[in-house]
Design an enzyme around this catalytic site. Structure first.
Site, short mmCIF file in Angstrom:
data_model
loop_
_atom_site.label_atom_id
_atom_site.label_comp_id
_atom_site.label_asym_id
_atom_site.label_seq_id
_atom_site.Cartn_x
_atom_site.Cartn_y
_atom_site.Cartn_z
N LYS A 77 29.18 -7.98 -35.46
CA LYS A 77 28.54 -8.61 -34.37
C LYS A 77 27.37 -7.63 -34.32
CE LYS A 77 28.48 -11.29 -30.20
NZ LYS A 77 29.12 -11.32 -28.93
N SER A 157 29.37 -16.26 -27.80
CA SER A 157 28.24 -15.80 -28.30
C SER A 157 28.46 -15.35 -29.61
CB SER A 157 27.56 -14.75 -27.32
OG SER A 157 28.29 -13.58 -27.29
N SER A 181 33.27 -15.05 -25.39
CA SER A 181 32.59 -15.08 -26.48
C SER A 181 33.40 -14.56 -27.89
CB SER A 181 31.44 -14.23 -26.43
OG SER A 181 30.22 -14.80 -25.82
#
Ligand code: GLN
Length: 491
Positions: A77, A157, A181
């Site tokens: 990420k 997210s 997330s």
């Protein structure tokens, strides 16, 4: 050989260890799948870097290193800082930024020999539930699409992470979970993800959103794979993260094969109220029944302050964000406005240009709830209720070993459906926020399909440091079912 793209971490590890495949060959095959940036999942790739890491893994292997993750690909990420790739946190304000050091989690996975395929899209500073808040590349920011239906969001997210794993662009990814997330995008994309106990994985080098909540974890296609990754990611980092727990990492695979007989599964009434869509409830009910058939007992429990977790989280997280994001001032790193008259003007223009709407909204809310006269009314009250929510869980765990329920009230919604309605996004976090506020470990596993064939995820919540138990339950469920093996068309 089976299509390498569809193999998981444990399977690829076995092929690499048996020398049926080299890390370089594998990296080349995976890189070949990234052309055209499917689902807009990646924000940066660099085949030279990836192949150099793969070569280093092959060299270690040739020298007799048998580390299980050696040569296995992963992608990170873009909220973890990395020396080998740029780091943007999905924000214009960090576009082009290159960190001089690696996040601890990234470094630990690299030390274990994993090969990085690049950086994955995410909501700006991890603020969002749909991966629609991504602001880079500034010229053409593109939302990530859900591999199961490209007209839908992947969740957020960590939406890039979930989409990339679901579409078999990578066998595994890192994610971060502040209020859901990891769990929510895993659920929306039909993969498996775990957020460990707060403090298990170091926050060093994770671009900070809400420091008392942020936690890293793995996302993959099975609980078995998540256990392997989590074992390498966790462990104390006391010199660098003051909230790092002084608890050694564990072999999180050790209990995977324990039968579920005698397991008490707590089912919170509040997670099955009116707001839960019928197409989500069906697969969850069936999964709970499945656990029962495997020897578990279902115990009704109460988490009476579940709905309060929304206002509490959306006071505390923005408060911490408003403070954390003050470091983006155009001086130390990242974007700086071109034309300005004096220092204050430079700050203002830099931040106006660099931050997206949702980030600005949260900085304003956060500054407001921390300001004199409102601190007691909002921030302090929220902190008190946060403690009560944590206490509610402890009462519940007196009667059960794990808690199970939905991850989200609906399946993944259509792109754009909630993009102009921040509150609608916030409300959809209702089932993931309680465990985040309490700092408890939580995970999501695929348990079926709802409306339009979209994946449904079941959430498992454990008491502090009970990750091995969550992974045990998840693995036993996955031995008995095939939902985690289903792949979207084109994967
Ligand atoms: N959806 C939540 C938010 O927007 C959670 C995000 C996260 O866990 N990073 O804050």
């Amino acid at each position: 050989m089976a299509d390498l793209h569809t193999l998981g971490v444990a399977q690829l590890s076995a092929l690499l260890q048996k020398k049926e495949l080299s890390a370089v060959e594998l990296a080349k095959r995976m890189l070949a799948g990234l052309g055209g940036n499917p689902h807009n999942a990646f924000l940066s790739v660099d085949s030279e870097v990836t192949l150099a890491q793969a070569k280093a893994a092959d060299d270690r292997m040739a020298a007799g290193d048998t580390s299980p993750l050696l040569g296995v690909p992963i992608a990170h990420k873009d909220i973890f800082v990395t020396t080998d790739f740029p780091t943007t946190a999905g924000s214009r304000i960090l576009e082009g930024y290159r960190s001089p050091f690696n996040a601890t989690v990234v470094q630990r996975l690299a030390d274990a020999g994993m090969v990085s395929l690049g950086k994955l899209s995410c909501d700006e500073f991890a603020m969002g539930s749909a991966n629609e808040n991504v602001a880079v590349p500034a010229a053409h920011p593109q939302a990530v699409t859900n591999p199961w239906d490209v007209s839908r969001i992947p969740g957020g997210s960590s939406g890039g992470s979930a989409a990339a794993v679901a579409a078999c662009l990578t066998p595994a990814a890192t994610g971060t979970d502040t209020g859901g997330s990891i769990r929510q995008p895993a659920a929306f994309c039909g993969i498996t993800g775990i957020k460990p106990t707060y403090g298990r994985a170091s926050r060093y080098g994770m671009v900070a959103f809400a420091s008392s909540l942020d936690q890293a974890g793995p996302m993959a296609r099975s609980a078995e794979d998540c256990a392997l990754l989590l074992s390498a990611m966790c462990g104390p980092d006391l010199d660098r993260d003051s909230t790092s727990l002084d608890v050694k990492s564990e072999d999180f695979s050790r209990d995977l094969n324990k039968p579920l007989k005698g397991l008490r599964v707590g089912v919170p009434n509040e997670f099955f109220a009116d707001g839960l869509a019928a197409d989500v409830r069906g697969p969850i009910d069936a999964a709970l029944e499945g656990l029962k058939n495997q020897g578990a007992t279902l115990v009704p429990i109460a988490l009476p302050r579940t709905s309060l977790s929304i206002p509490v989280y959306y006071i505390i997280a923005p408060a911490e964000a408003s403070s954390n994001l003050s470091r983006f001032d155009g001086v130390k790193f990242g974007h700086r406005a071109k034309d300005f008259t004096d220092l204050a003007d430079m700050y203002e223009k830099t931040r106006t240009e660099g931050f997206g709407d949702e980030v600005k909204r949260r900085i304003m809310i956060g500054s407001y709830v921390l300001s004199h006269g409102y601190y007691d009314a909002y921030y302090l009250q929220a902190q008190k209720i946060r403690r009560m929510i944590a206490n509610d869980f402890q009462r519940a765990f007196a009667d059960c070993d794990v808690i199970a329920g939905p991850v989200a009230p609906t399946v993944a919604w259509k792109l754009g459906d909630k993009s102009d309605d921040p509150l609608a996004n916030y409300l959809a976090d209702i089932f993931t926020l309680p465990a985040s506020l309490a700092g408890l470990p939580g995970m999501s596993i695929p348990v079926g399909f709802g409306e339009a064939g979209m994946p449904v995820g079941m959430q498992l919540i454990g008491n502090y440091l009970q990750e091995a138990k969550l992974l045990n339950v998840a693995h036993q469920f996955q031995l008995a079912t095939d939902f985690h093996k289903a792949l979207p068309k084109g994967a």
